[in-house]
Write an enzyme that holds these catalytic residues in place. Structure first.
Site, PDB file in Angstrom:
ATOM      1  N   HIS A  97       0.813  -1.215   0.000  1.00  0.00           N
ATOM      2  CA  HIS A  97       0.000   0.000   0.000  1.00  0.00           C
ATOM      3  C   HIS A  97       0.851   1.272   0.000  1.00  0.00           C
ATOM      4  O   HIS A  97       0.359   2.350  -0.308  1.00  0.00           O
ATOM      5  CB  HIS A  97      -0.989   0.002   1.176  1.00  0.00           C
ATOM      6  CG  HIS A  97      -0.389   0.344   2.502  1.00  0.00           C
ATOM      7  ND1 HIS A  97      -0.029  -0.608   3.436  1.00  0.00           N
ATOM      8  CD2 HIS A  97      -0.088   1.532   3.078  1.00  0.00           C
ATOM      9  CE1 HIS A  97       0.453  -0.021   4.507  1.00  0.00           C
ATOM     10  NE2 HIS A  97       0.427   1.288   4.323  1.00  0.00           N
ATOM     11  N   ASP A 155      -0.002  -7.508   1.503  1.00  0.00           N
ATOM     12  CA  ASP A 155       0.525  -6.150   1.663  1.00  0.00           C
ATOM     13  C   ASP A 155       2.052  -6.124   1.696  1.00  0.00           C
ATOM     14  O   ASP A 155       2.651  -5.369   2.463  1.00  0.00           O
ATOM     15  CB  ASP A 155      -0.045  -5.490   2.921  1.00  0.00           C
ATOM     16  CG  ASP A 155       0.041  -3.961   2.860  1.00  0.00           C
ATOM     17  OD1 ASP A 155       0.269  -3.432   1.746  1.00  0.00           O
ATOM     18  OD2 ASP A 155      -0.095  -3.309   3.914  1.00  0.00           O
ATOM     19  N   GLY A 172       3.124   6.562   8.380  1.00  0.00           N
ATOM     20  CA  GLY A 172       4.502   6.757   7.955  1.00  0.00           C
ATOM     21  C   GLY A 172       5.409   5.623   8.394  1.00  0.00           C
ATOM     22  O   GLY A 172       6.468   5.396   7.827  1.00  0.00           O
ATOM     23  N   ASN A 173       4.979   4.876   9.447  1.00  0.00           N
ATOM     24  CA  ASN A 173       5.721   3.692   9.879  1.00  0.00           C
ATOM     25  C   ASN A 173       5.517   2.508   8.940  1.00  0.00           C
ATOM     26  O   ASN A 173       6.270   1.531   9.001  1.00  0.00           O
ATOM     27  CB  ASN A 173       5.275   3.258  11.280  1.00  0.00           C
ATOM     28  CG  ASN A 173       6.071   3.903  12.392  1.00  0.00           C
ATOM     29  OD1 ASN A 173       5.517   4.627  13.207  1.00  0.00           O
ATOM     30  ND2 ASN A 173       7.369   3.656  12.426  1.00  0.00           N
ATOM     31  N   SER A 174       4.500   2.564   8.085  1.00  0.00           N
ATOM     32  CA  SER A 174       4.172   1.441   7.214  1.00  0.00           C
ATOM     33  C   SER A 174       5.376   1.010   6.395  1.00  0.00           C
ATOM     34  O   SER A 174       6.012   1.829   5.730  1.00  0.00           O
ATOM     35  CB  SER A 174       3.030   1.821   6.270  1.00  0.00           C
ATOM     36  OG  SER A 174       1.836   2.021   6.979  1.00  0.00           O
ATOM     37  N   THR A 194       2.737  -2.564   9.521  1.00  0.00           N
ATOM     38  CA  THR A 194       1.793  -2.333   8.423  1.00  0.00           C
ATOM     39  C   THR A 194       0.578  -1.510   8.802  1.00  0.00           C
ATOM     40  O   THR A 194       0.017  -0.821   7.954  1.00  0.00           O
ATOM     41  CB  THR A 194       1.324  -3.678   7.834  1.00  0.00           C
ATOM     42  OG1 THR A 194       0.607  -3.454   6.626  1.00  0.00           O
ATOM     43  CG2 THR A 194       0.444  -4.454   8.808  1.00  0.00           C
ATOM     44  N   ALA A 195       0.147  -1.536  10.040  1.00  0.00           N
ATOM     45  CA  ALA A 195      -1.084  -0.825  10.375  1.00  0.00           C
ATOM     46  C   ALA A 195      -1.168  -0.557  11.871  1.00  0.00           C
ATOM     47  O   ALA A 195      -0.532  -1.224  12.684  1.00  0.00           O
ATOM     48  CB  ALA A 195      -2.308  -1.632   9.936  1.00  0.00           C
ATOM     49  N   LEU A 239      -7.386 -25.681  -1.207  1.00  0.00           N
ATOM     50  CA  LEU A 239      -7.877 -26.994  -0.796  1.00  0.00           C
ATOM     51  C   LEU A 239      -8.888 -27.539  -1.796  1.00  0.00           C
ATOM     52  O   LEU A 239      -9.003 -28.742  -1.977  1.00  0.00           O
ATOM     53  CB  LEU A 239      -8.546 -26.899   0.583  1.00  0.00           C
ATOM     54  CG  LEU A 239      -7.640 -26.553   1.772  1.00  0.00           C
ATOM     55  CD1 LEU A 239      -8.504 -26.209   2.985  1.00  0.00           C
ATOM     56  CD2 LEU A 239      -6.709 -27.711   2.090  1.00  0.00           C
ATOM     57  N   GLY A 240      -9.653 -26.629  -2.416  1.00  0.00           N
ATOM     58  CA  GLY A 240     -10.689 -27.044  -3.360  1.00  0.00           C
ATOM     59  C   GLY A 240     -12.015 -27.332  -2.695  1.00  0.00           C
ATOM     60  O   GLY A 240     -12.749 -28.243  -3.103  1.00  0.00           O
TER      61      GLY A 240
END
Length: 475
Positions: free
Chosen positions: A125, A155, A227-229, A245-246, A287-288
């Site tokens: 992101h 991400d 800004g740490n992302s 990330t968040a 897995l299907g």
């Protein structure tokens, strides 16, 4: 068409592709206020190196080695200003200097994971839709970065910089993290230069957060702000154990950190990076099966003491689950030792497993325990409409972004529609989300494809387009 109910959204630092660095100085005030005559205060001496013969603990030696590996990532995106007057030649002639484009800038962080190759790990992101990505090193050098690949569903993004004399960071084993371990977050919050915060691991394996992709987060109370992302979460040995990330704040991410930060585990990031380096994309296994949540009535009818687990509603032909003997009506309670509380939890575990890997499932069948081993097969990344039904000719379908699935939406996404095609003539458009169809029930791309083994006499699609719902009769 009718409006769609607004989805519940989280206040995430990850939500808008990094922190928009503007107006920072407006929040700083260096003015001195009038004060009484100063009182003489003894000058404070430096902290002692040791107390009672024991060295004073400090993170400084470790950080001196690690911080050069954490960088600032600045992105620019050219955005066309949507103004109907710009379509009028007369207006453009009268006002030739009115800008028709603007440049959006955002700021995030990144981590050098391979100094020799110049590989920098960051969040998808942070660099999503960027036209230009600049990386600034801890020593002040700035250079343009090359995009190598990214995976929106986890991400993770990988970029390369051409600099020499880089410092990389060692990737640790995030599976060894325990609740209570000390960790340090390094990044560039709110446009400030490199900043260090510390805390502990508050939880591991955190999932079930609406609006994010596949989830297996490390939760920490180390401050993580806009800004740490893309920045580093390290252990006390200076090893990278997570990618910040968040952060969560009910008042909005710009309101600040309240001790609920999320980081992507380094082991998950390592797996994604390996695939991006080799293939440029991430290939996932399946897995299907299709599954649904258990109600209390269903649980009682199946002889279960509690309404948790994923009830298998369909097993796709030719899938790994079919080969392992999984049946509709089975209830999955654990997968690879992880507790399964819902269909979404099973989907999340499945999405993080590698193609060709074996998943151990703990089932209940007719109220009795059963263990099976399922080999995950490669998940189709896109399906052409003309391979399903001539009425869908010209359209290409892909799975929904995982962030939408985590928000409670199921179906498939129309990725492309060729101009003048049969699908276009029926009104299908790029970006449509197909949630229902007369071809049968489906939850994802695999079951959507399976439904067309026998083509329906009439093909009607229920779609979501923007903020409206409707239906199309495909001809």
């Amino acid at each position: 068409m009718r409006p769609i109910p607004t989805l519940l959204t989280l206040a995430l630092a990850a939500a808008f592709g990094g922190f928009v660095a503007s107006g920072l100085n407006a929040h700083l005030d260096n003015r001195a206020e009038a004060a009484p005559a100063p009182v003489s205060i003894p000058a404070a001496s430096a902290l002692p190196a040791s107390v009672a013969g024991q060295p004073v603990p400090s993170l400084a030696p470790m950080l001196e080695k690690v911080t050069p590996a954490v960088v600032s990532v600045n992105t620019k995106q050219v955005v066309r200003v949507r103004n109907p007057f710009f379509d009028d030649p007369f207006f453009r002639r009268l006002f030739p200097d009115v800008p028709q484009e603007r440049i959006n800038e955002s700021l995030g962080s990144g981590v050098i994971i391979d100094a020799a190759e110049g590989l920098v790990l960051t969040n998808h992101h942070v660099i999503d839709n960027a036209d230009d990505v600049q990386v600034t090193l801890a020593d002040g050098r700035t250079m343009k970065a090359e995009f190598l690949g990214s995976d929106a569903d986890t991400d993770i993004a990988l970029i390369r910089i051409p600099a020499q004399d880089l410092t990389g960071i060692t990737l640790g084993n995030s599976d060894q993290l325990r609740v209570g371990d000390f960790v340090v977050a390094i990044g560039n919050p709110f446009g400030f230069t490199q900043t260090v915060t510390s805390g502990i691991v508050s939880a591991v394996g955190r999932s079930g957060i609406r609006g994010l992709g596949y989830q297996n987060f490390i939760q920490t109370d180390a401050s993580i702000n806009p800004g740490n992302s893309g920045g580093a979460l390290v252990n006390l040995q200076g090893q990278l154990v997570g990618i910040n990330t968040a952060s969560f704040n009910p008042q909005g991410s710009m309101a600040g950190n309240i001790g609920l930060g999320l980081a992507i585990p380094s082991n998950l990031a390592r797996n994604v990076v390996d695939q991006l380096v080799k293939h440029g994309v991430v290939v996932r296994g399946t897995l299907g099966i299709e599954s649904q949540n258990l109600t209390q009535q269903l649980a009682q009818g199946l002889g279960l003491s509690e309404s948790r687990g994923a009830l298998v509603s369909r097993v796709l032909a030719g899938s790994g689950a079919a080969a392992a003997g999984v049946r509709a009506g089975d209830v999955v309670l654990n997968a690879n030792g992880q507790r399964v509380d819902s269909a979404q939890a099973l989907h999340n575990i499945e999405g993080l497993a590698a193609v060709g890997s074996t998943m151990n499932l703990e089932l209940r069948r007719d109220g009795k325990p059963l263990q099976v081993k399922v080999t995950l097969k490669e998940q189709a990344r896109a399906v052409a409409g003309d391979t399903l039904d001539p009425r869908l000719g010209g359209a290409t379908f892909v799975d929904l972004p995982e962030s939408l699935r985590q928000s409670g939406i199921t179906g498939v996404l129309v990725n492309e529609v060729a101009r003048g095609s049969r699908a276009a003539a029926s009104g299908l458009a790029k970006g449509d989300i197909i949630t229902e169809a007369s071809a049968g029930e489906f939850a994802d791309l695999a079951s959507w494809k399976a439904n067309f083994q026998q083509r329906p006499q009439q093909l009607v699609l229920r779609i979501v387009r923007g903020n409206a719902r409707g239906q199309l009769v495909m001809r």
